[in-house]
Design a protein around this motif. Structure first.
Motif, PDB file in Angstrom:
ATOM      1  N   ALA A 169     -34.239  28.307   1.316  1.00 23.94           N
ATOM      2  CA  ALA A 169     -34.059  28.375  -0.138  1.00 23.94           C
ATOM      3  C   ALA A 169     -32.806  27.603  -0.529  1.00 23.94           C
ATOM      4  O   ALA A 169     -31.689  28.105  -0.399  1.00 23.94           O
ATOM      5  CB  ALA A 169     -33.960  29.830  -0.588  1.00 23.94           C
ATOM      6  N   LEU A 170     -33.002  26.373  -0.993  1.00 22.27           N
ATOM      7  CA  LEU A 170     -31.895  25.540  -1.437  1.00 22.27           C
ATOM      8  C   LEU A 170     -31.918  25.430  -2.960  1.00 22.27           C
ATOM      9  O   LEU A 170     -32.953  25.607  -3.590  1.00 22.27           O
ATOM     10  CB  LEU A 170     -31.992  24.143  -0.813  1.00 22.27           C
ATOM     11  CG  LEU A 170     -31.982  24.079   0.708  1.00 22.27           C
ATOM     12  CD1 LEU A 170     -32.185  22.647   1.180  1.00 22.27           C
ATOM     13  CD2 LEU A 170     -30.681  24.645   1.273  1.00 22.27           C
ATOM     14  N   THR A 171     -30.766  25.107  -3.526  1.00 21.95           N
ATOM     15  CA  THR A 171     -30.692  24.883  -4.964  1.00 21.95           C
ATOM     16  C   THR A 171     -30.945  23.404  -5.259  1.00 21.95           C
ATOM     17  O   THR A 171     -30.743  22.535  -4.409  1.00 21.95           O
ATOM     18  CB  THR A 171     -29.314  25.290  -5.515  1.00 21.95           C
ATOM     19  OG1 THR A 171     -28.294  24.559  -4.823  1.00 21.95           O
ATOM     20  CG2 THR A 171     -29.073  26.782  -5.315  1.00 21.95           C
ATOM     21  N   GLU A 172     -31.389  23.142  -6.461  1.00 21.86           N
ATOM     22  CA  GLU A 172     -31.704  21.771  -6.858  1.00 21.86           C
ATOM     23  C   GLU A 172     -30.477  20.875  -6.696  1.00 21.86           C
ATOM     24  O   GLU A 172     -29.365  21.227  -7.078  1.00 21.86           O
ATOM     25  CB  GLU A 172     -32.178  21.740  -8.314  1.00 21.86           C
ATOM     26  CG  GLU A 172     -32.601  20.367  -8.795  1.00 21.86           C
ATOM     27  CD  GLU A 172     -33.129  20.388 -10.220  1.00 21.86           C
ATOM     28  OE1 GLU A 172     -33.468  19.303 -10.718  1.00 21.86           O
ATOM     29  OE2 GLU A 172     -33.187  21.485 -10.814  1.00 21.86           O
ATOM     30  N   LEU A 215     -38.765  18.307  -1.705  1.00 25.23           N
ATOM     31  CA  LEU A 215     -37.828  17.200  -1.575  1.00 25.23           C
ATOM     32  C   LEU A 215     -38.075  16.164  -2.666  1.00 25.23           C
ATOM     33  O   LEU A 215     -39.229  15.904  -3.052  1.00 25.23           O
ATOM     34  CB  LEU A 215     -37.953  16.518  -0.214  1.00 25.23           C
ATOM     35  CG  LEU A 215     -37.478  17.313   1.001  1.00 25.23           C
ATOM     36  CD1 LEU A 215     -37.717  16.503   2.282  1.00 25.23           C
ATOM     37  CD2 LEU A 215     -36.008  17.688   0.882  1.00 25.23           C
ATOM     38  N   THR A 216     -37.016  15.535  -3.134  1.00 23.25           N
ATOM     39  CA  THR A 216     -37.153  14.469  -4.124  1.00 23.25           C
ATOM     40  C   THR A 216     -38.022  13.343  -3.587  1.00 23.25           C
ATOM     41  O   THR A 216     -38.871  12.793  -4.293  1.00 23.25           O
ATOM     42  CB  THR A 216     -35.762  13.933  -4.516  1.00 23.25           C
ATOM     43  OG1 THR A 216     -34.988  14.999  -5.082  1.00 23.25           O
ATOM     44  CG2 THR A 216     -35.873  12.802  -5.525  1.00 23.25           C
ATOM     45  N   PRO A 270     -36.315  25.324  -3.304  1.00 19.15           N
ATOM     46  CA  PRO A 270     -36.654  25.697  -1.934  1.00 19.15           C
ATOM     47  C   PRO A 270     -37.404  24.566  -1.225  1.00 19.15           C
ATOM     48  O   PRO A 270     -38.249  23.901  -1.820  1.00 19.15           O
ATOM     49  CB  PRO A 270     -37.545  26.935  -2.131  1.00 19.15           C
ATOM     50  CG  PRO A 270     -37.085  27.511  -3.434  1.00 19.15           C
ATOM     51  CD  PRO A 270     -36.750  26.335  -4.294  1.00 19.15           C
ATOM     52  N   VAL A 271     -37.083  24.382   0.046  1.00 15.00           N
ATOM     53  CA  VAL A 271     -37.639  23.270   0.839  1.00 15.00           C
ATOM     54  C   VAL A 271     -38.436  23.818   2.015  1.00 15.00           C
ATOM     55  O   VAL A 271     -38.010  24.771   2.682  1.00 15.00           O
ATOM     56  CB  VAL A 271     -36.508  22.341   1.352  1.00 15.00           C
ATOM     57  CG1 VAL A 271     -37.033  21.341   2.373  1.00 15.00           C
ATOM     58  CG2 VAL A 271     -35.859  21.619   0.185  1.00 15.00           C
TER      59      VAL A 271
END
Length: 227
Positions: free
Chosen positions: A145-148, A167-168, A191-192
């Motif tokens: 869980a990552l932030t933008e 992912l971008t 989230p990734v």
């Protein structure tokens, strides 16, 4: 089969000799139940007033003062010179997770050797903590869980493919290898999720994500088979 020296049901903190931020090591020590030093990592610990529970390595770098301060049954000399002290320690520890500090700073050749060890043990859960980054070998499936906007870097140690969400710049359909394509400085949309087709991909995230990375790696549904 190498007989393990350290057995733990909890994550093990492994300290190397590339001395970094004392406060960072102190924070890791607060949560550690078992602390292992790889050679001169014991000197860094001793400078903070803590001796390791176990010292492992070829012992060509640790000071005599630190070595003599330790009970000799906690000192394990592995004399061979075909592997690094990090490698000697990893193969001597059995634990659900190894958190390594003191391996990503200092000399570039030592850093590259540490990354090579990560690639050599894809069946082990290991997180290396540096001043700015954390690095791990991706298991077959990994969700965090990552932030933008969080920086997400992928570095292949051998040819590998996979798929991603969050992912971008998605990795689906791309062929990665050290010679042709790496995936540095991608960005999270949130989230990734990463699914790899084979072992060999390292994930590099900002050090602020350490706790999330550790939890995600412990939750991961299986690691790679033993090579």
């Amino acid at each position: 089969m190498i007989k393990p020296i350290v057995h733990s049901e909890e994550p093990v903190l492994l300290v190397g000799g590339a001395i970094g931020d004392n406060s960072q090591l102190s924070d890791l020590l607060e949560d550690a139940t078992t602390v292992v030093a790889a050679d001169s990592g014991a000197d860094w610990l001793r400078a903070l007033g803590r001796l390791p529970d176990v010292l492992i390595g070829d012992l060509d770098s640790v000071s005599d003062a630190t070595r003599h301060a330790m009970p000799q049954d906690r000192v394990h000399h592995i004399a061979e010179q075909d592997s690094t002290d990090f490698d000697k320690a990893v193969r001597s520890i059995r634990a659900p997770l190894i958190i390594g500090i003191g391996f990503l700073g200092g000399q570039v050749d030592h850093l590259m050797a540490a990354l090579t060890v990560l690639a050599r043990y894809p069946h082990r859960a290991i997180v290396l903590v540096g001043p700015d980054d954390v690095v791990l070998h991706l298991p077959p499936m990994f969700e965090v869980a990552l932030t933008e906007g969080t920086r997400v870097s992928l570095y292949p140690m051998r040819p590998v493919t996979g798929r991603s969400t969050g992912l971008t710049w998605p990795i689906d359909g791309l062929s990665f290898s050290p010679e042709t394509r790496v995936g540095t400085s991608n960005k999270a949309l949130g989230p990734v999720s990463l699914t790899m087709d084979d072992a060999g991909m390292l994930l590099i995230l900002p050090v602020q994500e350490r706790a999330r990375v550790q939890q995600a790696l412990l939750r991961a549904d299986g690691l790679w088979p033993v090579l």
